[in-house]
Design a protein around this motif. Structure first.
Motif, PDB file in Angstrom:
ATOM      1  N   TYR A 225       1.118  -1.429   0.017  1.00  0.00           N
ATOM      2  CA  TYR A 225      -0.288  -0.670  -0.402  1.00  0.00           C
ATOM      3  C   TYR A 225       0.894   1.363   0.023  1.00  0.00           C
ATOM      4  O   TYR A 225       2.070   1.178   0.287  1.00  0.00           O
ATOM      5  CB  TYR A 225      -1.573  -0.598   1.200  1.00  0.00           C
TER       6      TYR A 225
ATOM      7  N   GLN B  77       0.605   5.349   1.533  1.00  0.00           N
ATOM      8  CA  GLN B  77       0.129   6.253   1.766  1.00  0.00           C
ATOM      9  C   GLN B  77      -0.326   7.158   2.351  1.00  0.00           C
ATOM     10  O   GLN B  77       1.112   7.910   2.253  1.00  0.00           O
ATOM     11  CB  GLN B  77       0.216   5.649   3.764  1.00  0.00           C
TER      12      GLN B  77
ATOM     13  N   GLY C 296      -5.111  12.694   3.823  1.00  0.00           N
ATOM     14  CA  GLY C 296      -6.175  12.603   3.152  1.00  0.00           C
ATOM     15  C   GLY C 296      -6.543  11.892   2.156  1.00  0.00           C
ATOM     16  O   GLY C 296      -6.739  11.958   1.331  1.00  0.00           O
ATOM     17  N   LEU C 297      -5.487  10.903   1.729  1.00  0.00           N
ATOM     18  CA  LEU C 297      -5.832  10.015   0.635  1.00  0.00           C
ATOM     19  C   LEU C 297      -6.026   8.010   1.165  1.00  0.00           C
ATOM     20  O   LEU C 297      -6.565   7.655   0.505  1.00  0.00           O
ATOM     21  CB  LEU C 297      -4.714   9.952  -0.684  1.00  0.00           C
ATOM     22  N   GLY C 298      -5.618   8.141   2.528  1.00  0.00           N
ATOM     23  CA  GLY C 298      -5.468   6.765   3.081  1.00  0.00           C
ATOM     24  C   GLY C 298      -4.934   5.793   2.016  1.00  0.00           C
ATOM     25  O   GLY C 298      -3.848   6.189   2.245  1.00  0.00           O
ATOM     26  N   LEU C 299      -4.786   4.953   2.621  1.00  0.00           N
ATOM     27  CA  LEU C 299      -4.444   3.756   2.292  1.00  0.00           C
ATOM     28  C   LEU C 299      -4.338   3.417   0.967  1.00  0.00           C
ATOM     29  O   LEU C 299      -5.715   3.574   0.021  1.00  0.00           O
ATOM     30  CB  LEU C 299      -4.232   2.681   2.449  1.00  0.00           C
TER      31      LEU C 299
ATOM     32  N   LEU D 217      -3.945   1.120  -2.338  1.00  0.00           N
ATOM     33  CA  LEU D 217      -3.379  -0.502  -2.960  1.00  0.00           C
ATOM     34  C   LEU D 217      -2.582  -0.167  -3.917  1.00  0.00           C
ATOM     35  O   LEU D 217      -3.197  -0.208  -4.885  1.00  0.00           O
ATOM     36  CB  LEU D 217      -4.350  -1.604  -3.507  1.00  0.00           C
TER      37      LEU D 217
ATOM     38  N   MET E  57       4.539   7.293   2.335  1.00  0.00           N
ATOM     39  CA  MET E  57       4.894   6.407   2.913  1.00  0.00           C
ATOM     40  C   MET E  57       4.582   4.700   2.266  1.00  0.00           C
ATOM     41  O   MET E  57       3.125   4.848   1.903  1.00  0.00           O
ATOM     42  CB  MET E  57       4.093   6.222   4.556  1.00  0.00           C
TER      43      MET E  57
ATOM     44  N   LEU F 237       3.316   0.865   2.647  1.00  0.00           N
ATOM     45  CA  LEU F 237       3.452   0.120   4.219  1.00  0.00           C
ATOM     46  C   LEU F 237       3.279  -1.689   3.478  1.00  0.00           C
ATOM     47  O   LEU F 237       2.421  -1.569   2.685  1.00  0.00           O
ATOM     48  CB  LEU F 237       2.194   0.385   4.772  1.00  0.00           C
TER      49      LEU F 237
ATOM     50  N   GLY G 140       3.518   1.805  11.179  1.00  0.00           N
ATOM     51  CA  GLY G 140       2.546   0.545  11.048  1.00  0.00           C
ATOM     52  C   GLY G 140       1.272   0.635  12.178  1.00  0.00           C
ATOM     53  O   GLY G 140       1.081   1.791  12.773  1.00  0.00           O
TER      54      GLY G 140
ATOM     55  N   PHE H   1      -8.008   4.288  11.414  1.00  0.00           N
ATOM     56  CA  PHE H   1      -8.479   4.215   9.918  1.00  0.00           C
ATOM     57  C   PHE H   1      -9.977   2.868   9.929  1.00  0.00           C
ATOM     58  O   PHE H   1      -9.709   1.966  10.774  1.00  0.00           O
ATOM     59  CB  PHE H   1      -7.632   2.982   9.245  1.00  0.00           C
TER      60      PHE H   1
ATOM     61  N   GLN I  70      -9.171  -8.456  -1.358  1.00  0.00           N
ATOM     62  CA  GLN I  70      -9.392  -6.907  -1.443  1.00  0.00           C
ATOM     63  C   GLN I  70      -9.887  -5.875   0.485  1.00  0.00           C
ATOM     64  O   GLN I  70     -10.898  -6.305   0.530  1.00  0.00           O
ATOM     65  CB  GLN I  70      -9.523  -5.800  -2.388  1.00  0.00           C
ATOM     66  N   PHE I  71      -9.218  -5.089   0.979  1.00  0.00           N
ATOM     67  CA  PHE I  71      -9.460  -4.069   1.988  1.00  0.00           C
ATOM     68  C   PHE I  71      -9.840  -2.814   1.017  1.00  0.00           C
ATOM     69  O   PHE I  71      -8.987  -2.552   0.234  1.00  0.00           O
ATOM     70  CB  PHE I  71      -8.335  -4.107   3.050  1.00  0.00           C
TER      71      PHE I  71
ATOM     72  N   PHE J 201      -9.917   1.188   2.611  1.00  0.00           N
ATOM     73  CA  PHE J 201      -9.721   1.964   3.630  1.00  0.00           C
ATOM     74  C   PHE J 201     -10.471   3.092   3.841  1.00  0.00           C
ATOM     75  O   PHE J 201     -10.814   3.574   2.139  1.00  0.00           O
ATOM     76  CB  PHE J 201      -8.082   2.153   3.813  1.00  0.00           C
ATOM     77  N   GLY J 202     -10.715   3.766   4.535  1.00  0.00           N
ATOM     78  CA  GLY J 202     -11.152   5.133   5.136  1.00  0.00           C
ATOM     79  C   GLY J 202     -10.246   6.076   4.964  1.00  0.00           C
ATOM     80  O   GLY J 202      -9.047   5.022   4.309  1.00  0.00           O
ATOM     81  N   THR J 203     -10.046   7.012   4.689  1.00  0.00           N
ATOM     82  CA  THR J 203      -9.248   7.988   4.189  1.00  0.00           C
ATOM     83  C   THR J 203      -8.943   8.794   5.579  1.00  0.00           C
ATOM     84  O   THR J 203      -7.816   9.338   6.175  1.00  0.00           O
ATOM     85  CB  THR J 203      -9.530   9.334   3.689  1.00  0.00           C
ATOM     86  N   GLY J 204      -8.956   7.767   7.469  1.00  0.00           N
ATOM     87  CA  GLY J 204      -8.820   8.407   8.267  1.00  0.00           C
ATOM     88  C   GLY J 204      -9.003   9.822   9.058  1.00  0.00           C
ATOM     89  O   GLY J 204      -9.683  10.341   8.612  1.00  0.00           O
TER      90      GLY J 204
END
Lengths: 113, 112
Positions: free
Chosen positions: A35, A37, A40-43, A45, A88, A90, B43, B90, B99-100, B102-105
């Motif tokens: 991933y 990171q 503002g965009l999150g993770l 893939l 970043m 991950l 992480g 998150f 697949q996962f 994710f939200g933007t946090g």
């Protein structure tokens, strides 16, 4: 405990350099993921692999490639790094398809100058 | 594909106050749901997960979350926060594929 180890925590590279990011896991998990990171965009893939020598593109594969020659190791390769790849990165693993959570490494913060 | 919405990008809260971090996802099909926490330059660590069974899930560090299928929500709660809870949180969804999503946090800041 699952341990996911990323080879470099911090890297600084120049535009055009080739970059290798390595990820090693010790729990015999089938699935491995890379991933990216960004604030503002999150993770997002990049690539994932569900078996040795298998790979699947994620949402943002452009500019990246991957290698999985052994079950425990999943490498992310930037053939020619660009400044917009500063981020970043991950690595994560999962035991198998449809089986619970992802386990993450500590992350590799890459800066491309 | 799923989409995951964390409506609050930043949540400031005073120490020992309760907090709720909101998460909504797009699909009503069966899913797995997760909350992860990320401390600076680290992480993601799993806080809790919903796979099946009771809709109220308890996790580490005193956090809990409730799965609401009709509202497609999975909000995270803690009755009394500590300074050490300051982190990025998150929400993630897996729809039985590989697949996962994710939200933007949500950045939680606990104020002394």
């Amino acid at each position: 405990d699952v341990k996911v180890t990323q080879s470099s925590r911090y890297l600084v590279k120049r535009t055009g350099e080739k970059v290798f990011l390595e990820c090693v896991q010790d729990m015999d998990h089938e699935n491995m993921f890379w991933y990216r990171q960004d604030p503002g965009l999150g993770l997002r893939l990049i690539y994932f692999s569900y078996d040795v020598k298998m790979k699947e593109k994620g949402d943002i594969p452009e500019g990246y490639s991957v290698s999985r020659e052994k079950k425990e190791r999943f490498s992310l390769i930037l053939e020619s790094a660009s400044t917009n790849q500063t981020s970043m990165y991950l690595c994560a693993t999962r035991q198998g398809r449809k089986t619970g959570e992802l386990f993450f490494g500590e992350g590799s913060r890459l800066t491309v100058l | 594909a799923q989409s995951v919405t964390q409506l609050d990008s930043q949540v400031p809260v005073f120490e020992e106050a309760p907090v709720e971090l909101r998460c909504n996802y797009s699909s009503s099909v069966s899913v797995y749901l997760f909350w992860y926490v990320q401390y600076p330059n680290q992480g993601l660590q799993l806080l809790l997960k919903y796979l099946s069974g009771s809709t109220l899930v308890k996790g580490i560090n005193g956090f809990e979350a409730e799965f609401n299928k009709s509202q497609t929500s999975f909000h995270l709660r803690k009755p009394s926060v500590h300074i050490s809870d300051t982190a990025e949180y998150f929400c993630a969804v897996s729809d039985f594929g590989n697949q996962f999503y994710f939200g933007t946090g949500t950045s939680l800041t606990v104020i002394p």
